[in-house]
Design an enzyme around this catalytic site. Sequence first.
Site, PDB file in Angstrom:
ATOM      1  N   GLU A 350       0.797  -1.356  -0.114  1.00 54.16           N
ATOM      2  CA  GLU A 350       0.100  -0.066  -0.077  1.00 54.16           C
ATOM      3  C   GLU A 350       0.756   1.295   0.017  1.00 54.16           C
ATOM      4  OE1 GLU A 350      -3.969  -1.105   1.974  1.00 54.16           O
ATOM      5  OE2 GLU A 350      -2.616  -0.694   3.487  1.00 54.16           O
ATOM      6  N   LEU A 351       1.969   1.115  -0.715  1.00 57.52           N
ATOM      7  CA  LEU A 351       2.631   2.512  -0.879  1.00 57.52           C
ATOM      8  C   LEU A 351       1.892   3.498  -1.777  1.00 57.52           C
ATOM      9  CD1 LEU A 351       5.214   4.316  -0.205  1.00 57.52           C
ATOM     10  CD2 LEU A 351       6.257   3.301  -2.279  1.00 57.52           C
TER      11      LEU A 351
END
Lengths: 585, 585
Positions: A350-351
Amino acid sequence: MLRPLAVVLSLAASASAIWPAPISMTQGNSTLWLTQTVEITYNGDFMPYTYGYTPTGPDWTSKDIVQGGVSRALGQIFGDYFVPWMLHTREEQATFEPKVMSNKTWIESLEITQTGEDSEDTWKAAAGEVDESYSLSLSKDGKAKIGAASSIGVLHALQTFTQLFYRHSGGPFWYTPMAPIDIEDSPTFAHRGLLMDVSRHYFPMEDIYRTLDALSWNKMNRLHIHATDSQSWPLEIPSLPEVSAKGAYHPSLVYTPTDLKNIQEYGAMRAVQVIIEIDMPGHIGVLGESHPELVVAYDERPYYWWCAQPPCGALRLNNSDVDEFLGTLFEDLLPRVSPYSSYFHTGGDELNANDSMLDPGVQSNDTEVLKPLLQNFIDLNHGRVKDAGLTPIVWEEMAIDWDIDMDPETTVVQSWLGTVSNLTEKGFKVIDTNYNFWYLDCGRGQWLTFDNDANATFYPFNDWCGPTKPWQLIYSHDPTEGLPEEQAKLVIGGEVAAWSETIDPANMDTLVWPRAGAAAEVLWSGRYDADGEPRSQLDAAPRLQEMRARMVTRGVKASPITQQWCVQMGGDPLACSYDLNPYGH
Amino acid sequence: MLRPLAVVLSLAASASAIWPAPISMTQGNSTLWLTQTVEITYNGDFMPYTYGYTPTGPDWTSKDIVQGGVSRALGQIFGDYFVPWMLHTREEQATFEPKVMSNKTWIESLEITQTGEDSEDTWKAAAGEVDESYSLSLSKDGKAKIGAASSIGVLHALQTFTQLFYRHSGGPFWYTPMAPIDIEDSPTFAHRGLLMDVSRHYFPMEDIYRTLDALSWNKMNRLHIHATDSQSWPLEIPSLPEVSAKGAYHPSLVYTPTDLKNIQEYGAMRAVQVIIEIDMPGHIGVLGESHPELVVAYDERPYYWWCAQPPCGALRLNNSDVDEFLGTLFEDLLPRVSPYSSYFHTGGDELNANDSMLDPGVQSNDTEVLKPLLQNFIDLNHGRVKDAGLTPIVWEEMAIDWDIDMDPETTVVQSWLGTVSNLTEKGFKVIDTNYNFWYLDCGRGQWLTFDNDANATFYPFNDWCGPTKPWQLIYSHDPTEGLPEEQAKLVIGGEVAAWSETIDPANMDTLVWPRAGAAAEVLWSGRYDADGEPRSQLDAAPRLQEMRARMVTRGVKASPITQQWCVQMGGDPLACSYDLNPYGH
């Protein structure tokens, strides 16, 4: 009422109470009694089973490990007060127990033979590098035998052994009603884990110990500790003391190096390898408390522009201070990981590219700009992990969304979005944690709050991954479903995940157990039985209920999966089944 | 970052920590310290607060009741170790507590004045027949005063009082940071309850006691015990000993008459009236264990032809043996109910007409045939209830589906299907337990098991009433929504329901709390605030988190509603809110 088959099923269902199901098992219906003076030998030598025997590692001998396992197994059998009245109907209450006669056939010996030699790596072996198989037999005249190639196999055998026995209500007697018994058993998947998130809520040591115990009872062999996230950093790093001093929720809510070692050893002695994750470069906002110069977007708002949940925060990319900090961190932490694990998890989920817009050294959310920076970041830090003798694990986004070049031979990828085949196609070894099946936290509603003007938008306040995954759904999931055989081999196993946004010590047991056990059976026994049929809930439910009852007796607050009446009717699996063809049997 | 309003909200949100919210409250920000030698008077007389003071009922005096309440309240304040570090950010840890200086302002007196006289019916009063209001003030110089018309009001005031105080981390000191305080408070609804199902799983006395405590902390005043169902009959009836002897799950899993009395008294002393339900004529299959001649369709299969869940079973209709049995039952039970409650719940939900096809005396599922029989059944048995001085409560199906003629003046109807208006139109007083909002058990999946041939039909194994109702959804529900004022008056309140198919002592607390508290605030404080606006989650969440933290300190394993970081950010409600208009404030 027409139910001839119920009787047949009744016999079949009561036949084996072992969870997870052994690969091969035959059994009888003779009663044997276990004496507290049972003579135990290990490779021919007498082995005392001192209660609570706990050697200190990591320089254990195989005998240390086995003796610890014997101590726990016998302690469970004799220490639990597991009279299984709750597995029998009212009518059976007077008859389900054997009579306590004077002419008991006692189990007087338990002969443990380890046929192979453990190496110093056995208790931290990578997937597939240790033989976990075992055999267990119990002759009609009371001779118990365990055979295994490794001490890990012996530990599994001993856990199976505990599940053969019940306490008698009439006094201090313990018996098995299923002799003679012959079991040959080995796991389908090598990696059978639980992800425990100690960042969103802190869990005291006793909760982690209890969880490690429960994992071992279910023949799960990995505890993946998601040790840090943007919310808190409970892991004390002696060379960077400020990180937990300022990043833990409270100065007292930390895991000291001694705590970590104790967790690792407690697990290793139970055949549960503890894997530590430091999630990066996203999910690390908390560093903003101690090292604001290293992160961007910490608690930036509105959070949804910058990350998946508050507080946001990601490492700066292309930043030498970050590189140096991580060098110090790894130099401190990894030598404390490598004695107990083959792996180190570097996160990578989830960057949000937007974060780098706030990064003075990047100022862009263009993936073409970010990707090479991320490639450098992974190369550098995975290199450090490998230099420490560890195999890096990363979340799938690094491999899929960001298409980072990583060596499939030396990198394991953990999938949560259901894209296992995309990863195996690239040749990666995969840990499956498909959120549609194996996220234990889902389905209990939003933990965000909504002002009245947002109510209409978010009503009825369900969370993103609900509804709750029932044990039946968890049990239905095969991590290799649909994969060609060559790719299926790359799936080393799976993990159920207990993300802790709304889990803390008050409710953890109830959410993890017995549902994690449903996954444990898939991972150990396989989704399909010896005939290639999907394992049936009708066979599984009574065994899972029994396992749950044992776990409750042992102090784990596992949730009931059905009403008490159905548990008592366990011998008649159609009693609480939706029978589509009631007259078709 | 633009968040001026966050600061404003921060002050507002930390202003009041009381759950449920008082109707009117002003407060300051001065610190007062509570001394353990605080002098307490009740109507001018000195009142000792002996820990654990527990008078025996039902012939209490008002002073007994108040003294018990004082004993518990002071015991909670001084006995809990509630240092609220978890409600404050890391940065606030060093500053959130007042300094322990030598010049403390102590609360040296608590003056309790009861302005009205209790009657012998006060502690078992029907809805609306007791004045529960109270006032509570705390002057800046340390004078605490409670005023109430009834001892019930005093008990509520004392519970509010406990919520003003925190333990100091620096030693045995207790303080409130919100003096001076002025509270005027009274409930919106008279009936504020929890349904606890002790048939599908048995709950030991300690679980019931703990639940009664927790109800009282949330100013809920009814524990509706669904005492029997088709699964088990745990309630011992001395004149019919065989019913529980054969109908309990295990001979030891019963509530003796002494147990029942203890439960009733424990509740009454805490202003929680215990209401007993014997569900009939459906949901009573278990009588087939002791009185097969009285029931039909016990454990008949497939269950779905005969009832909503296994095992089926209903009373025979138009049957003198049944009438006689219930006469004996009521004669035994009702005199033990009436000293402690105004109500007796006769059930009446989910009667399946097919059952009577198996009834030799009826042999029909024609509602035209059954309805007059059911009318006679209700007339006879509600008559018996009324003769015992009790008001019958029935589930809505009797009034709606079966259109049974019942006197609205002397019958209360409990609604679970969301048809409150249909009932108020008929003039009934209504208890609202709308399953779409207030069923606490929903959304965790099927407790039935499915053979492989049924998997496709029932996949992904969700239950009938999921998903789980989050606290925000529970909080959004107003039992009088959409009703004309005259009909709204007929809604005496509501109950949240903990049906126990998959709830037992292991997980009960986690599923009931703090979600039942969300309903408690709606029922006490009202869904709408003084300005007529729906109460906001942004105001409620930090208070509910604090209440939850108190409950955990007191031994109730209430679930977290959000991550620890959000709890610590409680003073900034936008931190964990989905802010639709981030720059609009």
